[in-house]
Design a protein around this motif. Structure first.
Motif, PDB file in Angstrom:
ATOM      1  N   LEU A   1       0.816  -1.212   0.000  1.00  0.00           N
ATOM      2  CA  LEU A   1       0.000   0.000   0.000  1.00  0.00           C
ATOM      3  C   LEU A   1       0.847   1.257   0.000  1.00  0.00           C
ATOM      4  N   ARG A   2       1.908   1.265   0.847  1.00  0.00           N
ATOM      5  CA  ARG A   2       2.782   2.428   0.998  1.00  0.00           C
ATOM      6  C   ARG A   2       1.971   3.693   1.243  1.00  0.00           C
ATOM      7  N   GLY A   3       0.904   3.555   2.068  1.00  0.00           N
ATOM      8  CA  GLY A   3       0.106   4.706   2.445  1.00  0.00           C
ATOM      9  C   GLY A   3      -1.080   4.991   1.544  1.00  0.00           C
ATOM     10  N   ALA A   4      -1.279   4.218   0.472  1.00  0.00           N
ATOM     11  CA  ALA A   4      -2.416   4.438  -0.426  1.00  0.00           C
ATOM     12  C   ALA A   4      -3.722   4.158   0.314  1.00  0.00           C
ATOM     13  N   PRO A   5      -4.833   4.789  -0.105  1.00  0.00           N
ATOM     14  CA  PRO A   5      -6.119   4.566   0.567  1.00  0.00           C
ATOM     15  C   PRO A   5      -6.478   3.084   0.626  1.00  0.00           C
ATOM     16  N   PHE A   6      -6.692   2.602   1.825  1.00  0.00           N
ATOM     17  CA  PHE A   6      -6.905   1.171   2.061  1.00  0.00           C
ATOM     18  C   PHE A   6      -8.200   0.687   1.415  1.00  0.00           C
ATOM     19  N   ASN A   7      -9.273   1.465   1.574  1.00  0.00           N
ATOM     20  CA  ASN A   7     -10.567   1.031   1.051  1.00  0.00           C
ATOM     21  C   ASN A   7     -10.545   0.907  -0.471  1.00  0.00           C
ATOM     22  N   ARG A   8      -9.917   1.873  -1.133  1.00  0.00           N
ATOM     23  CA  ARG A   8      -9.856   1.828  -2.592  1.00  0.00           C
ATOM     24  C   ARG A   8      -9.001   0.649  -3.066  1.00  0.00           C
ATOM     25  N   SER A   9      -7.914   0.405  -2.366  1.00  0.00           N
ATOM     26  CA  SER A   9      -7.029  -0.696  -2.746  1.00  0.00           C
ATOM     27  C   SER A   9      -7.727  -2.046  -2.593  1.00  0.00           C
ATOM     28  N   LEU A  10      -8.509  -2.199  -1.531  1.00  0.00           N
ATOM     29  CA  LEU A  10      -9.256  -3.441  -1.350  1.00  0.00           C
ATOM     30  C   LEU A  10     -10.336  -3.597  -2.417  1.00  0.00           C
ATOM     31  N   GLU A  11     -10.968  -2.494  -2.795  1.00  0.00           N
ATOM     32  CA  GLU A  11     -11.988  -2.569  -3.837  1.00  0.00           C
ATOM     33  C   GLU A  11     -11.363  -2.938  -5.181  1.00  0.00           C
ATOM     34  N   GLU A  12     -10.194  -2.394  -5.465  1.00  0.00           N
ATOM     35  CA  GLU A  12      -9.500  -2.754  -6.699  1.00  0.00           C
ATOM     36  C   GLU A  12      -9.139  -4.241  -6.697  1.00  0.00           C
TER      37      GLU A  12
ATOM     38  N   PHE B   1     -10.573   9.529   8.716  1.00  0.00           N
ATOM     39  CA  PHE B   1     -11.121   9.209   7.397  1.00  0.00           C
ATOM     40  C   PHE B   1     -12.415   9.971   7.118  1.00  0.00           C
ATOM     41  N   GLU B   2     -13.284  10.039   8.125  1.00  0.00           N
ATOM     42  CA  GLU B   2     -14.604  10.622   7.915  1.00  0.00           C
ATOM     43  C   GLU B   2     -14.625  12.139   7.928  1.00  0.00           C
ATOM     44  N   ASP B   3     -13.497  12.757   8.236  1.00  0.00           N
ATOM     45  CA  ASP B   3     -13.448  14.219   8.362  1.00  0.00           C
ATOM     46  C   ASP B   3     -13.096  14.926   7.065  1.00  0.00           C
ATOM     47  N   VAL B   4     -12.654  14.187   6.055  1.00  0.00           N
ATOM     48  CA  VAL B   4     -12.225  14.794   4.798  1.00  0.00           C
ATOM     49  C   VAL B   4     -12.785  14.010   3.617  1.00  0.00           C
ATOM     50  N   THR B   5     -12.850  14.669   2.478  1.00  0.00           N
ATOM     51  CA  THR B   5     -13.322  14.008   1.257  1.00  0.00           C
ATOM     52  C   THR B   5     -12.178  13.398   0.466  1.00  0.00           C
ATOM     53  N   ASP B   6     -10.964  13.872   0.707  1.00  0.00           N
ATOM     54  CA  ASP B   6      -9.784  13.347   0.017  1.00  0.00           C
ATOM     55  C   ASP B   6      -8.742  12.930   1.045  1.00  0.00           C
ATOM     56  N   GLN B   7      -8.225  11.715   0.891  1.00  0.00           N
ATOM     57  CA  GLN B   7      -7.251  11.177   1.832  1.00  0.00           C
ATOM     58  C   GLN B   7      -5.827  11.539   1.404  1.00  0.00           C
ATOM     59  N   LYS B   8      -4.895  11.355   2.332  1.00  0.00           N
ATOM     60  CA  LYS B   8      -3.488  11.516   1.970  1.00  0.00           C
ATOM     61  C   LYS B   8      -3.162  10.591   0.788  1.00  0.00           C
TER      62      LYS B   8
ATOM     63  N   VAL C   1       3.135   8.824   1.272  1.00  0.00           N
ATOM     64  CA  VAL C   1       1.985   9.722   1.172  1.00  0.00           C
ATOM     65  C   VAL C   1       1.999  10.776   2.274  1.00  0.00           C
ATOM     66  N   ASP C   2       2.589  10.450   3.427  1.00  0.00           N
ATOM     67  CA  ASP C   2       2.719  11.446   4.487  1.00  0.00           C
ATOM     68  C   ASP C   2       3.648  12.577   4.054  1.00  0.00           C
ATOM     69  N   ILE C   3       4.753  12.214   3.415  1.00  0.00           N
ATOM     70  CA  ILE C   3       5.715  13.205   2.944  1.00  0.00           C
ATOM     71  C   ILE C   3       5.096  14.045   1.825  1.00  0.00           C
ATOM     72  N   MET C   4       4.390  13.395   0.916  1.00  0.00           N
ATOM     73  CA  MET C   4       3.741  14.114  -0.186  1.00  0.00           C
ATOM     74  C   MET C   4       2.705  15.092   0.335  1.00  0.00           C
ATOM     75  N   ALA C   5       1.885  14.643   1.290  1.00  0.00           N
ATOM     76  CA  ALA C   5       0.842  15.506   1.845  1.00  0.00           C
ATOM     77  C   ALA C   5       1.461  16.697   2.568  1.00  0.00           C
ATOM     78  N   ALA C   6       2.537  16.450   3.318  1.00  0.00           N
ATOM     79  CA  ALA C   6       3.205  17.533   4.034  1.00  0.00           C
ATOM     80  C   ALA C   6       3.729  18.583   3.069  1.00  0.00           C
ATOM     81  N   LYS C   7       4.382  18.127   2.011  1.00  0.00           N
ATOM     82  CA  LYS C   7       4.941  19.064   1.041  1.00  0.00           C
ATOM     83  C   LYS C   7       3.841  19.833   0.316  1.00  0.00           C
ATOM     84  N   SER C   8       2.755  19.144  -0.022  1.00  0.00           N
ATOM     85  CA  SER C   8       1.639  19.816  -0.700  1.00  0.00           C
ATOM     86  C   SER C   8       1.004  20.878   0.179  1.00  0.00           C
ATOM     87  N   ALA C   9       1.030  20.654   1.505  1.00  0.00           N
ATOM     88  CA  ALA C   9       0.446  21.612   2.444  1.00  0.00           C
ATOM     89  C   ALA C   9       1.402  22.745   2.802  1.00  0.00           C
TER      90      ALA C   9
END
Length: 224
Positions: free
Chosen positions: A44-55, A140-147, A175-183
């Motif tokens: 996963l390396r931080g990818a959204p868990f729910n989407r990965s399981l659905e895929e 998870f429930e507080d945002v519409t887009d995950q890290k 994804v933590d590093i990417m989110a930090a840099k984007s913010a």
């Protein structure tokens, strides 16, 4: 710099064993073969868990909702399956004593109703005794887009009344590093949890790395 925002799983909370056991039970029941729970989670390396399981469900042509099944296996297992990494409590206490505002941004559910029971990482934080150390917890429930989207970090910054240049984001995954840099925050890669895969080398380099929780305190002292 007086604000530190943490990832949760594999950074503060050692929940990996519980996640592997829960997902392994789901894979066995659903008939997933040729892929272990450990390999899936590491991939996963931080990818959204729910989407990965659905895929995975779609690629294998499975009928069962793997994410719902996993939630049932993980959240209804009861307490006693997670713990803090060594040194985490001391790190958090030292940061609070230094006047830092602390937050968590996780792709995990914070507090929600599941099959008639209130569950979420807030309960886990209470169980390990650190919930009250945090000034904001974004789940998870507080945002519409995950890290790696920065939305969760932006919300945490707003709640903490902090500007991005005054915040350090600490997490174990790309994804933590990417989110930090984007913010617009400084980033710190936590190396004390699950060993990173070779593919993680493709992620943007963090501003800092911490081999142990105590290194975060040192880094903050050097920045200040």
């Amino acid at each position: 710099m007086n604000t530190v925002i943490f990832d949760l799983d594999d950074t503060l909370l050692d929940s990996y064993g519980a996640r592997v056991r829960s997902l392994a039970a789901v894979f066995t029941k659903a008939g997933v073969t040729g892929l272990t729970a450990d390999a899936f989670l590491r991939g996963l390396r931080g990818a959204p868990f729910n989407r990965s399981l659905e895929e995975l469900r779609q690629s294998r042509g499975l009928e069962a909702d793997l994410f719902i099944s996993y939630r049932r296996a993980y959240w209804l297992a009861g307490p006693g399956h997670v713990s803090l990494y060594p040194g985490v409590r001391e790190m958090l206490d030292n940061l609070k004593s230094a006047g830092c505002r602390l937050g968590i941004v996780t792709n995990k559910g914070r507090h929600f109703d599941f099959e008639g029971r209130c569950v979420g990482c807030l309960d886990e934080l209470e169980e390990v005794g650190i919930a009250r150390l945090f000034d904001t917890i974004i789940g998870f429930e507080d945002v519409t887009d995950q890290k790696p989207h920065p939305l969760g970090i932006n919300l945490a910054l707003r709640n903490l009344h902090a500007a991005p240049p005054d915040a350090l984001v600490v997490g174990d995954s790309p994804v933590d590093i990417m989110a930090a840099k984007s913010a617009g925050c400084r980033s710190c890669r936590a190396l004390w949890g699950i060993a990173p895969d070779a593919e993680d080398d493709a992620c943007p380099p963090p501003d800092f790395t911490a081999a142990a929780p105590g290194d975060v305190v040192r880094i903050l002292a050097e920045i200040l």
